[in-house]
Scaffold this active site. Structure first.
Site, PDB file in Angstrom:
ATOM      1  NE  ARG A 187      -3.314   2.586   2.635  1.00  0.00           N
ATOM      2  CZ  ARG A 187      -3.438   3.348   3.784  1.00  0.00           C
ATOM      3  NH1 ARG A 187      -2.419   3.087   4.789  1.00  0.00           N
ATOM      4  NH2 ARG A 187      -3.775   4.467   3.457  1.00  0.00           N
ATOM      5  CG  HIS A 226      -0.799   9.031   3.306  1.00  0.00           C
ATOM      6  ND1 HIS A 226      -0.852   7.556   3.830  1.00  0.00           N
ATOM      7  CD2 HIS A 226      -0.232   9.524   4.590  1.00  0.00           C
ATOM      8  CE1 HIS A 226      -0.699   7.400   4.970  1.00  0.00           C
ATOM      9  NE2 HIS A 226      -0.213   8.694   5.649  1.00  0.00           N
ATOM     10  CD  GLU A 242      -4.148   7.809   9.707  1.00  0.00           C
ATOM     11  OE1 GLU A 242      -3.717   8.844  10.103  1.00  0.00           O
ATOM     12  OE2 GLU A 242      -3.940   6.559   9.909  1.00  0.00           O
ATOM     13  CG  ASN A 300      -4.975   3.531   8.501  1.00  0.00           C
ATOM     14  OD1 ASN A 300      -4.940   2.527   7.956  1.00  0.00           O
ATOM     15  ND2 ASN A 300      -4.320   4.653   8.196  1.00  0.00           N
ATOM     16  CE1 TYR A 357       0.383   2.838  13.314  1.00  0.00           C
ATOM     17  CE2 TYR A 357      -1.744   3.789  12.577  1.00  0.00           C
ATOM     18  CZ  TYR A 357      -0.500   3.373  12.266  1.00  0.00           C
ATOM     19  OH  TYR A 357      -0.022   3.263  11.131  1.00  0.00           O
ATOM     20  CD  GLU A 368      -1.383   3.980   7.974  1.00  0.00           C
ATOM     21  OE1 GLU A 368      -1.103   4.425   9.355  1.00  0.00           O
ATOM     22  OE2 GLU A 368      -1.521   4.625   7.095  1.00  0.00           O
TER      23      GLU A 368
END
Ligand code: IFM
Length: 455
Positions: free
Chosen positions: A78, A122, A167, A292, A294, A352
């Site tokens: 990606r 991005h 995002e 994504n 985290y 991600e």
């Protein structure tokens, strides 16, 4: 592990990067400057004065990087396209040499048996468009669709997976509210307007794809479960606002055709109250959602934390990464289940997931031990497996990141890579996490068996 509880053969095993973070040579071959080029060159904006001028030199070393991907057994990569390489002024004239770089990259990936997954945006808006108001100008939806069409026309015969935005929440929160990211504005009125135009631009690109594209297009959001710090009404209300702001602000319009109720309360007079017709446009069906993940946030009321009025409570018994994010793998399962519950059974990808832990700037020898990152990967991949066990349609996982890279306002101080990058020599060295990931891929998940998912 029974053979059928392994990940399916069709599962995408990837790693992710983004243009400004890895490519370097941002003005090469006729490219125009982006807002990140400007921001990083503004004194005081990025730690240590770091810029993306060289980054990982992926623009010139992509063939070596594709060889590494192949060695790790990845079947997907990606990456994002730099808008101002392809359209130096953001609209109008196409820069063939910029486009050719992405053609060469896609061809190299396909020859190595690696599927390209392309993100159109991005965070690196052409500076020329920022001069025209950037994400605050309603025309940005048409500008973005024009750029997207150029890419679809050039690459859709070989690229089967497209994402419009990466995002969007970070684009508005960092770029227009806190000012920590490009273009560095701090303005309560601008943030929700930029958010709305991002959604309109996403929808216009999806519409362009339906007219022109043959494969699949989706959106990538970063999600973070918000768990209340207590059962007190103030904490519960703060948790709902934080969840609306970060997790539902973009997904409710796309899937439900409306904004969360809490947005009005959060932004007050700054809430733009967009016209209903815009939501009809925004609610274009998409083919997949990229998530994504985290960390999570244990949330409490904090009236001083404007505009959301929510704070984060540190969990003393849990580990934290170098970016001060709590390591909380169960939150990934929670997120995947939560998305299915709220928005239905859309194909999902973890686009991600990864962690910054300290690694030294240079490495002696052929491998670098990074046990904390190995544990992070293992437990988060187990969390994906757990969601699949509950029937969630998760079709792929992309580690963030293939390479240590330019971590935005942190510069090069935070290393997320599977491959260590020595920024003096550009030497790549596999970390133990890269070898571990390769083994997970090879065994289709069997290598995850040791070590249980922490409660
Ligand atoms: O480096 C970023 C990436 O650009 C977007 N998602 C989060 C990563 C780690 O902060």
């Amino acid at each position: 592990m029974s053979p059928d509880s392994r990940f399916p053969r069709s599962f995408l095993w990837g790693a992710a990067t983004s243009a400004y973070q890895v490519e370097g040579s941002p003005l090469a071959d006729g490219a125009g400057p982006s807002i990140w080029q400007r921001f990083a060159h503004t004194p005081g904006r990025v730690r240590g004065g770091d810029t993306g001028d060289v980054a990982c030199d992926h623009y010139r070393r992509f063939e070596e990087d594709v060889r590494w991907m192949r060695e790790l057994g990845l079947n997907a990569y990606r990456f994002s396209v730099s808008w101002s390489r392809v359209l130096p002024e953001g609209t109008g004239r196409v820069n063939q040499r910029g486009l050719d770089f992405y053609r060469r990259l896609v061809d190299a990936l396909l020859s190595a048996g690696i599927q390209p997954a392309v993100t159109l945006y991005h965070w690196d808006l052409p500076a020329a468009l920022d001069d025209r108001g950037g994400w605050l100008n309603r025309d940005v939806a048409e500008w973005f669709a024009e750029y997207a069409s150029v890419l679809f026309g050039a690459l859709d015969d070989r690229v089967e997976m497209w994402a419009t935005l990466n995002e969007p929440w970070v684009v508005t929160d960092g770029g227009y509210l806190t000012g920590d990211l490009a273009p560095g504005h701090r303005n309560l009125f601008e943030a929700p307007r930029a958010a709305h135009n991002l959604l309109r631009a996403h929808a216009s690109a999806v519409q362009a794809y339906r007219a022109q594209g043959q494969h699949r297009i989706g959106l990538v959001v970063n999600l973070e479960p918000k768990d209340p710090a207590s059962g007190q009404p103030e904490d519960l209300a703060a948790t709902a606002r934080a969840d609306a702001y970060m997790n539902r602000q973009f997904l409710d319009p796309v899937f439900l055709g409306r904004s969360p109720e809490e947005m009005r309360e959060i932004f007050g007079a700054a809430w733009p109250d967009p016209p209903a017709a815009d939501f009809d446009h925004i609610r274009q069906p998409i083919d997949f959602l990229g998530i994504n993940y985290y960390t999570r946030s244990v949330t409490c009321a904090d009236p001083a934390a404007r505009p959301v009025g929510a704070g984060r409570v540190r969990q003393p018994r849990h580990a934290y990464t170098e970016t001060d994010w709590e390591v909380y793998p169960a939150g990934l399962t929670q997120t995947l289940l939560g998305v299915r519950q709220r928005y239905g059974d859309i194909p999902l990808y973890v686009t991600e997931n990864g962690a910054a832990f300290y690694d030294p700037p240079t490495v002696e020898g052929d491998e670098l031990a990074d046990p904390l990152r190995v544990a992070y990967l293992r437990t988060h991949l187990q969390a994906v497996q757990e969601a699949r066990r509950h029937g969630v349609d998760v079709r792929g996982y992309f580690a963030w990141s293939l390479l240590d890279n330019f971590e935005w306002s942190h510069g090069y101080s935070k290393r997320f890579g599977l491959l260590h990058v020595d920024f003096e020599t550009q030497r790549r060295t596999p970390k133990a996490s890269a070898r571990f990931y390769a083994e997970v891929i090879r065994s289709r998940g069997e290598a995850l068996l040791e070590g249980r998912l922490p409660a």
